[in-house]
Design an enzyme around this catalytic site. Structure first.
Site, mmCIF file in Angstrom:
data_model
loop_
_atom_site.group_PDB
_atom_site.id
_atom_site.type_symbol
_atom_site.label_atom_id
_atom_site.label_comp_id
_atom_site.label_asym_id
_atom_site.label_seq_id
_atom_site.Cartn_x
_atom_site.Cartn_y
_atom_site.Cartn_z
ATOM 1 N N PRO A 2 -4.560 6.114 11.421
ATOM 2 C CA PRO A 2 -4.048 6.802 10.248
ATOM 3 C C PRO A 2 -4.260 6.100 8.920
ATOM 4 C CG PRO A 2 -2.275 5.930 11.630
ATOM 5 C CD PRO A 2 -3.530 5.256 12.003
ATOM 6 N N GLU A 3 -4.981 6.759 8.059
ATOM 7 C CA GLU A 3 -4.983 6.390 6.651
ATOM 8 C C GLU A 3 -4.260 7.523 5.933
ATOM 9 O OE1 GLU A 3 -8.789 5.006 5.139
ATOM 10 O OE2 GLU A 3 -9.461 4.539 7.150
#
Length: 270
Positions: A2-3
DNA sequence: ACACGATCCTGTAAGC
DNA sequence: TGCTTACAGGATCGTG
């Protein structure tokens, strides 16, 4: 995983299931992830109604009508599963809603975190206090970047990964944005012209916006019971494409600094 | 003050 | 086939 775009997509998916429901069961299944999980988390959240969800950088915020906000970070391997077929060793927090859905925060590597803050003070949450602006927000501009990078001798890639300068970018989207802006990842951060910083801020906004749009398009997949399908696009220009062709015709290279891979095109990124 | 590497943890995939 | 090694989307901490 996750960014910023993945967290944005995750929050949107959670919102569709959580907002307006009562948390009928709250079950932490271990005492810590990267940090200890608040011991009173179950007591403070059970019976509360979820009023809203939001994202700050790579953190998700789940606000309740009791004045508490649950803050989660997905680390490298975290994700939320909706109505999973079975609960395994890496399902660290279970939430059951008044609609009968079961949500699980699953994080094998446990680099993620869970915390509970008072909603009127979430901006004082320690990780947020020294964090730079949102890259999709109004403060983030070429002028801001020029000021923030002034005198920095570190590489532009390292600078963009530094959450104190701009918050929410990670390894993938930094590689992508630098390729789009044709800037070498090793270029000294403080020595990039204002014009090129303009191209860079545009590229950052563009790649994040496109990734969020792609994530949104697969929200149905994200919300599937098995939760196994990826919920973000893999339309990368350079990331994970060592040896393949760049759009400019050059060959994409991979280099490692500080144990992290950088993908770039030496032909068009200067 | 700043820049950089080491480190937390587990799963997966490539290599021998 | 089976064992070993490299690597993974993050962020913090210690060291030079």
């Amino acid at each position: 995983m996750p960014e910023l775009p993945e967290v944005e997509t995750t929050v949107a998916g959670l919102r569709s299931v959580l907002e307006g429901t009562v948390l009928t069961r709250v079950e932490p299944r271990r005492a810590d992830l990267r940090f200890p999980i608040p011991v009173d988390l179950r007591q403070r959240l059970t019976g509360a109604t979820v009023t809203s969800l939001a994202r700050r950088a790579k953190y998700g915020l789940i606000e309740t009508d009791r004045g508490d906000t649950l803050i989660f970070h997905l680390g490298m391997s975290g994700r939320w599963r909706i109505d999973p077929a079975e609960i395994g060793a890496h399902d660290h927090l279970l939430l059951e809603t008044s609609d009968g859905h079961l949500l699980s925060l699953n994080d094998p590597r446990r680099f993620g975190s869970l915390d509970l803050v008072r909603s009127d003070a979430w901006q004082a949450y320690a990780p947020f206090t020294r964090m730079g602006p949102e890259p999709l927000g109004p403060e983030f501009s070429a002028a801001y970047l020029a000021r923030a990078l002034q005198g920095k001798s570190t590489s532009i890639k390292a600078a963009l990964l530094d959450q104190r300068i701009v918050s929410g970018l990670g390894n993938i989207y930094v590689c992508e944005a630098l390729n789009m802006a044709r800037i070498s990842p090793t270029r000294e951060a403080g020595r990039i012209s204002r014009a090129r910083l303009g191209l860079l801020t545009d590229a950052i906004r563009e790649v994040l916006t496109a990734a969020i749009a792609a994530g949104g398009s697969t929200l149905r997949d994200y919300a599937r019971p098995d939760g196994e399908l990826g919920y973000f696009s893999k339309q990368w220009r350079v990331y994970g494409r060592e040896g393949e062709s760049c759009a400019c015709g050059g060959v994409i290279r991979r280099r490692v600094d500080g144990g992290r891979s950088t993908f770039y095109c030496p032909k068009c990124q200067k």
